[in-house]
Design a protein around this motif. Sequence first.
Motif, short mmCIF file in Angstrom:
data_model
loop_
_atom_site.label_atom_id
_atom_site.label_comp_id
_atom_site.label_asym_id
_atom_site.label_seq_id
_atom_site.Cartn_x
_atom_site.Cartn_y
_atom_site.Cartn_z
N VAL A 91 0.82 -1.22 0.00
CA VAL A 91 0.00 0.00 0.00
C VAL A 91 0.85 1.26 0.00
CG1 VAL A 91 -1.90 -1.17 1.14
CG2 VAL A 91 -0.23 0.05 2.54
N ARG A 92 2.19 1.08 0.04
CA ARG A 92 3.10 2.23 0.01
C ARG A 92 3.85 2.35 -1.31
NH1 ARG A 92 4.97 3.57 5.34
NH2 ARG A 92 3.14 3.60 6.73
N GLY A 93 3.43 1.59 -2.33
CA GLY A 93 4.13 1.70 -3.60
C GLY A 93 4.20 0.40 -4.39
N ARG A 94 3.99 -0.72 -3.72
CA ARG A 94 3.93 -2.02 -4.39
C ARG A 94 5.21 -2.24 -5.20
NH1 ARG A 94 -1.72 -3.54 -7.52
NH2 ARG A 94 -1.51 -5.81 -7.55
N ASN A 95 5.12 -2.64 -6.46
CA ASN A 95 6.30 -2.91 -7.27
C ASN A 95 6.99 -1.65 -7.77
OD1 ASN A 95 6.34 -5.73 -7.09
ND2 ASN A 95 4.79 -5.92 -8.69
N GLY A 96 6.45 -0.48 -7.44
CA GLY A 96 7.12 0.77 -7.77
C GLY A 96 8.27 1.07 -6.82
N LEU A 97 8.38 0.30 -5.73
CA LEU A 97 9.44 0.48 -4.76
C LEU A 97 10.64 -0.41 -5.09
CD1 LEU A 97 7.30 0.25 -1.48
CD2 LEU A 97 8.05 2.34 -2.62
N SER A 98 11.80 -0.02 -4.60
CA SER A 98 12.97 -0.89 -4.72
C SER A 98 12.83 -2.03 -3.71
CB SER A 98 14.25 -0.11 -4.43
OG SER A 98 14.30 0.26 -3.05
N TRP A 99 13.62 -3.09 -3.91
CA TRP A 99 13.57 -4.19 -2.95
C TRP A 99 13.93 -3.71 -1.56
CZ3 TRP A 99 11.04 -8.38 -3.66
CH2 TRP A 99 10.97 -9.00 -4.91
N GLU A 100 14.94 -2.85 -1.45
CA GLU A 100 15.36 -2.37 -0.13
C GLU A 100 14.25 -1.59 0.55
OE1 GLU A 100 18.65 -3.83 -2.20
OE2 GLU A 100 17.26 -2.28 -2.85
#
Length: 226
Positions: free
Chosen positions: A156-165
């Motif tokens: 809910v904070r970005g899903r796959n738009g976030l980096s793994w870290e």
Amino acid sequence: MPGLVIAPERPPRRPVRPERGKRIIDVTVAAVLLLLATPVLALVAVLVALGLGRPVLFRQRRAGLHGRLFDVVKFRTMRAPDPSRGLVTDGDRLTSLGRWLRATSLDELPTLWNVLRGDMSLVGPRPLLPEYLPRYSPTQARRHEVRPGVTGLAQVRGRNGLSWEEKFDLDVEYVDNRCLRLDLSILVATVRTVLRREGIAAAGSPTAPEFLGTPNRSASLDRTPA
């Protein structure tokens, strides 16, 4: 007084442990959702059978609580690999039906069965591939201190738009702050994220790239809460 029987005191009720209470909620909600979603499950199964053939369900080994392995169950969204037909990468194999199922998260409905079985929870870090286990830093590995979830803070904070870290930082944040109120807020935010179709794929990838490990894994130890 003669003949008067004094009933023994009832022992005080033990409070329900947070994890036990969470498990009760998981089973109840998953069972109700599966029952209500039966027509949708049947319709999606027919669409997948017509569009991709059999099997309709996709099963893959994932790492769960304390790194124990289980088979996650989803609807298929990709064709089988076939180099002779150019079906090699995820982008090649992902169909238009599969993209729609992922965008609407309908491919995740069968994972409610994993919740009933106890492999997963409604809310928690997403279950990932077993080969990632040795690639985590000690801090990142703390994501396995709880059952993996159908949805989670990273979703809910970005899903796959976030980096793994970034995802793993949010996973550990959830582990440290988990409570019923946080779970409810994540479930509500998940509905909004699905309706807006946010963060379905990483930039330049139809899904998410493979996690190869954090370059300086020891650096993440500095983020461990005191």
